[in-house]
Design an enzyme around this catalytic site. Structure first.
Site, PDB file in Angstrom:
ATOM      1  N   THR A 183      46.490 -27.152 -50.349  1.00 42.61           N
ATOM      2  CA  THR A 183      47.915 -27.269 -50.030  1.00 42.61           C
ATOM      3  C   THR A 183      48.133 -27.957 -48.685  1.00 42.61           C
ATOM      4  O   THR A 183      48.989 -28.830 -48.567  1.00 42.61           O
ATOM      5  CB  THR A 183      48.596 -25.892 -50.009  1.00 42.61           C
ATOM      6  OG1 THR A 183      47.844 -25.023 -49.186  1.00 42.61           O
ATOM      7  CG2 THR A 183      48.676 -25.299 -51.393  1.00 42.61           C
ATOM      8  N   THR A 184      47.326 -27.569 -47.695  1.00 41.98           N
ATOM      9  CA  THR A 184      47.494 -28.187 -46.380  1.00 41.98           C
ATOM     10  C   THR A 184      47.174 -29.671 -46.469  1.00 41.98           C
ATOM     11  O   THR A 184      47.923 -30.517 -45.962  1.00 41.98           O
ATOM     12  CB  THR A 184      46.572 -27.511 -45.351  1.00 41.98           C
ATOM     13  OG1 THR A 184      46.686 -26.106 -45.503  1.00 41.98           O
ATOM     14  CG2 THR A 184      46.938 -27.901 -43.946  1.00 41.98           C
TER      15      THR A 184
ATOM     16  N   ASP B 116      46.855 -20.262 -44.732  1.00 45.43           N
ATOM     17  CA  ASP B 116      47.161 -20.885 -46.013  1.00 45.43           C
ATOM     18  C   ASP B 116      48.438 -21.726 -45.921  1.00 45.43           C
ATOM     19  O   ASP B 116      49.513 -21.200 -45.638  1.00 45.43           O
ATOM     20  CB  ASP B 116      47.325 -19.759 -47.042  1.00 45.43           C
ATOM     21  CG  ASP B 116      47.517 -20.291 -48.441  1.00 45.43           C
ATOM     22  OD1 ASP B 116      46.534 -20.786 -48.989  1.00 45.43           O
ATOM     23  OD2 ASP B 116      48.646 -20.220 -48.957  1.00 45.43           O
TER      24      ASP B 116
ATOM     25  N   ASP C 295      42.517 -18.172 -53.760  1.00 43.08           N
ATOM     26  CA  ASP C 295      42.141 -19.595 -53.698  1.00 43.08           C
ATOM     27  C   ASP C 295      40.765 -19.762 -54.331  1.00 43.08           C
ATOM     28  O   ASP C 295      40.535 -20.685 -55.110  1.00 43.08           O
ATOM     29  CB  ASP C 295      42.036 -20.079 -52.235  1.00 43.08           C
ATOM     30  CG  ASP C 295      43.392 -20.397 -51.622  1.00 43.08           C
ATOM     31  OD1 ASP C 295      44.414 -20.143 -52.287  1.00 43.08           O
ATOM     32  OD2 ASP C 295      43.421 -20.881 -50.465  1.00 43.08           O
TER      33      ASP C 295
HETATM   34  P1  ADP Z   1      43.688 -26.727 -47.726  1.00 42.74           P
HETATM   35  O1  ADP Z   1      44.927 -25.896 -47.679  1.00 42.74           O
HETATM   36  O2  ADP Z   1      44.000 -28.179 -47.851  1.00 42.74           O
HETATM   37  O3  ADP Z   1      42.692 -26.255 -48.738  1.00 42.74           O
HETATM   38  P2  ADP Z   1      41.799 -25.817 -45.772  1.00 42.74           P
HETATM   39  O4  ADP Z   1      42.121 -25.255 -44.442  1.00 42.74           O
HETATM   40  O5  ADP Z   1      41.261 -24.895 -46.800  1.00 42.74           O
HETATM   41  O6  ADP Z   1      43.055 -26.574 -46.292  1.00 42.74           O
HETATM   42  O7  ADP Z   1      40.750 -26.984 -45.526  1.00 42.74           O
HETATM   43  C1  ADP Z   1      40.243 -27.770 -46.552  1.00 42.74           C
HETATM   44  C2  ADP Z   1      39.400 -28.905 -46.006  1.00 42.74           C
HETATM   45  O8  ADP Z   1      38.267 -28.407 -45.297  1.00 42.74           O
HETATM   46  C3  ADP Z   1      38.872 -29.759 -47.142  1.00 42.74           C
HETATM   47  O9  ADP Z   1      38.997 -31.117 -46.790  1.00 42.74           O
HETATM   48  C4  ADP Z   1      37.405 -29.359 -47.212  1.00 42.74           C
HETATM   49  O10 ADP Z   1      36.587 -30.372 -47.742  1.00 42.74           O
HETATM   50  C5  ADP Z   1      37.098 -29.079 -45.762  1.00 42.74           C
HETATM   51  N1  ADP Z   1      35.915 -28.248 -45.588  1.00 42.74           N
HETATM   52  C6  ADP Z   1      35.670 -27.027 -46.111  1.00 42.74           C
HETATM   53  N2  ADP Z   1      34.448 -26.583 -45.757  1.00 42.74           N
HETATM   54  C7  ADP Z   1      33.908 -27.543 -44.969  1.00 42.74           C
HETATM   55  C8  ADP Z   1      32.666 -27.678 -44.268  1.00 42.74           C
HETATM   56  N3  ADP Z   1      31.739 -26.742 -44.321  1.00 42.74           N
HETATM   57  N4  ADP Z   1      32.461 -28.803 -43.554  1.00 42.74           N
HETATM   58  C9  ADP Z   1      33.406 -29.768 -43.502  1.00 42.74           C
HETATM   59  N5  ADP Z   1      34.591 -29.700 -44.124  1.00 42.74           N
HETATM   60  C10 ADP Z   1      34.852 -28.602 -44.855  1.00 42.74           C
HETATM   61 MG    MG Z   2      41.551 -24.510 -48.803  1.00 44.70          MG
END
Ligand code: ADP
Ligand code: MG
Length: 536
Positions: free
Chosen positions: A96-97, A63, A389
């Site tokens: 957040t990332t 996270d 989340d």
């Molecule tokens: P954040 O802290 O930004 O939420 P995450 O590590 O949760 O970071 O990653 C979020 C990103 O991963 C988003 O751009 C989301 O659209 C992408 N994402 C989530 N699931 C998938 C998937 N199955 N295929 C491709 N991208 C995905």
């Molecule tokens: Mg996320």
């Protein structure tokens, strides 16, 4: 030479000052460093980080906000980037990332522009125009929300976390939890996440996590002679101790004859008994006390068949008051039957190694609890973060009724549309808008990188798909290449993307506008200054 005059010092000796390009490039470097620190965690294939604090406590997490909170960062520009993550977490619970990575990329691209002699204020203007346009585009790309979509939104938020293996299961719980506390008013749906209480208990598998229609307390009844389960519950909520009051001052009593001692003890006993009698005669069969309960009082309560808990948390007392309609009473003398809260059942159940108390069937406000289970402390902690989340994004999606396809698809689409928009602007601002458009591609690029795919090829494929109008196409992190994210059921709330772009832009602009950094030296005690001098 100033006409032979001495130079004038306007700041305290030792103050550090950097200005112009140096200040800018230092700030940008610091901000980029923060973004680089979290990049590798982005997306379904992102990695986790192990953070060890000065006390040796370990947190393992994916996270972004948690990572940045744990890092002991002192650089002021870097701290501003951390604020981006905090704002994002407060407003949207997720993304957040992404927000931090976008901010870092905006600054990186600004650096190139500054080198080409584009003035920072022009860059800022261009960025603001682009962000505004991006906002409009997000609305155009947003899709309506059905209950099915809510589950997919939760699953997308859980993907790539250690909770990912059981995402179907946790997504289902989070949607049911949010829907049961969602309230409809004239402005639409409102979700108060405080109505969802998340309790975690280490031990057992993640799959044995449950949703309970009521409140769970991580407590056990104070006396084994009390009933384990009570129906038709009338709860007294007391926030003062059920003990003999201790005097504020040290007082001594001289006991000269054994009768006096027993009389003294009898009085204490009688006092505690009277407190219990009052609770009983108000009609309570359950007592939840925010403070302590004396051993003897426990005994009387057990004899009266009252189920009692002590040292409940203040937040739990408030939640109980809201859910059961009971009033929190300080003075037991004032307790009356109308102060009591109602519930269908209170019972103590064995969960893992310990006992927990379940208060169900609360008539007043809707309140649900989720009991999260997991093998070890680190596992349950990370499950809790991912789950929060998930309920957060489901709540946001349910309130706003607007979602977008994820996997970098919407950012690629906005990037494409901004390139076209830039052409109509012209001049140096056009360069800034183009830089902004390119910066948004950092998300699909990083998703590809973290999935072990070739980032350049992926971006080329993505641009091709989007130039053919395939606006839902994003990175296929599992099989490589690009794919329709709507068919893959990757959805996230529009608010998450909107807020990420907005706060990343605001922070980038704020950092770019700085051309002078003046930092006073931390004053040492011997400096005088703010120091009051020694107490003599
Ligand atoms: P954040 O802290 O930004 O939420 P995450 O590590 O949760 O970071 O990653 C979020 C990103 O991963 C988003 O751009 C989301 O659209 C992408 N994402 C989530 N699931 C998938 C998937 N199955 N295929 C491709 N991208 C995905
Ligand atoms: Mg996320």
């Amino acid at each position: 030479m100033y006409n032979g005059q001495q130079p004038i010092f306007i700041m305290k000796e030792g103050t550090e000052r950097t200005s112009g390009r140096t200040a800018q490039s230092n700030n940008i470097a610091a901000a980029k460093a923060v973004a680089d620190a979290v990049r590798s965690t982005l997306g379904p294939k992102g990695m986790d980080k192990m953070l060890v604090d000065s006390m040796g406590d370990v947190v393992i997490t994916n996270d972004g906000a948690t990572i940045l909170k744990q890092m002991d960062i002192t650089n002021p520009a870097a701290k501003m980037i951390i604020e981006v993550a905090k704002t994002q977490e407060q407003h949207c619970y997720d993304g957040t990332t992404s927000a931090v990575v976008i901010a870092g990329e905006l600054l990186k691209r600004s650096e190139d522009l500054i080198e080409q002699n584009v003035h920072p204020t022009v860059i800022c203007d261009g960025f603001r125009l682009a962000a505004q346009k991006a906002n409009e585009l997000i609305e155009n790309h947003s899709k309506d929300v059905s209950e099915n979509i809510l589950t997919e939104v939760a699953k997308t938020a859980l993907t790539g976390k250690s909770a990912g293996a059981v995402k179907e299961f946790l997504a289902d719980i989070s949607v049911r939890a949010v829907l049961s506390v969602s309230q409809e008013d004239e402005d639409g749906v409102v979700v108060n996440l405080d109505d969802i209480k998340v309790e975690k208990k280490q031990g057992g598998s993640i799959g044995s996590s449950t949703l309970i229609d009521g409140i769970i307390l991580d407590k056990e009844r104070v006396h084994s002679g009390m009933p384990r389960s009570v129906s038709d519950v009338k709860i007294a909520l007391i926030n003062s101790a059920i003990e003999v009051k201790k005097t504020e001052i040290d007082a001594k009593i001289q006991i000269t004859d054994p009768n006096m001692l027993s009389q003294f003890l009898d009085e204490e006993e009688a006092y505690l008994k009277s407190l219990v009698t009052k609770i009983q005669s108000a009609g309570a069969n359950v007592l939840i006390c925010q403070k302590g309960i004396d051993d003897l009082a426990q005994h009387y309560l057990a004899k009266a068949g009252i189920f009692a808990l002590r040292r409940a948390k203040k937040s739990d007392m408030e939640a109980l008051s809201k859910a059961t309609g009971g009033k929190i009473v300080t003075n037991i003398d004032d307790l009356s039957s109308t102060d009591l809260g109602l519930a269908a059942k209170v019972d103590e159940r064995k969960i893992g190694e310990s006992d927990m108390v379940f208060i169900t069937g609360c008539p007043q406000a809707k309140s649900v609890s989720v009991l999260l289970r997991g093998g070890t402390e680190h596992v349950v902690d990370e499950i809790e973060r991912a789950f929060k989340d998930a309920i957060g994004v489901v709540a946001v999606a349910n309130e706003d009724k607007a979602v977008l396809t994820g996997g970098g698809s919407v950012l690629a689409a906005i990037s494409r549309d901004l390139r076209a928009y830039a052409e109509g602007i012209g001049g140096r601002e056009q360069m800034a808008i183009e830089a902004f458009s390119g910066a948004l591609e950092v998300i699909p690029r990083t998703l590809a990188e973290n999935a072990g795919l070739d980032p350049v090829n992926t971006i080329i494929d993505l641009r091709k798909a989007h130039s053919e109008g395939k606006s839902n196409f994003g990175v296929n992190v599992y099989d490589g290449g690009v794919a329709d994210m709507s068919a893959a059921n990757v959805f996230e709330p529009s608010r998450v993307v909107e807020q990420a772009i907005q706060s990343a832009t605001e922070t980038a602009v704020m950092i770019l506008r700085i051309d002078d950094v003046i930092s006073s030296r931390a004053s040492s005690p011997m400096d005088g200054g703010d120091f009051d001098g020694f107490d003599m």
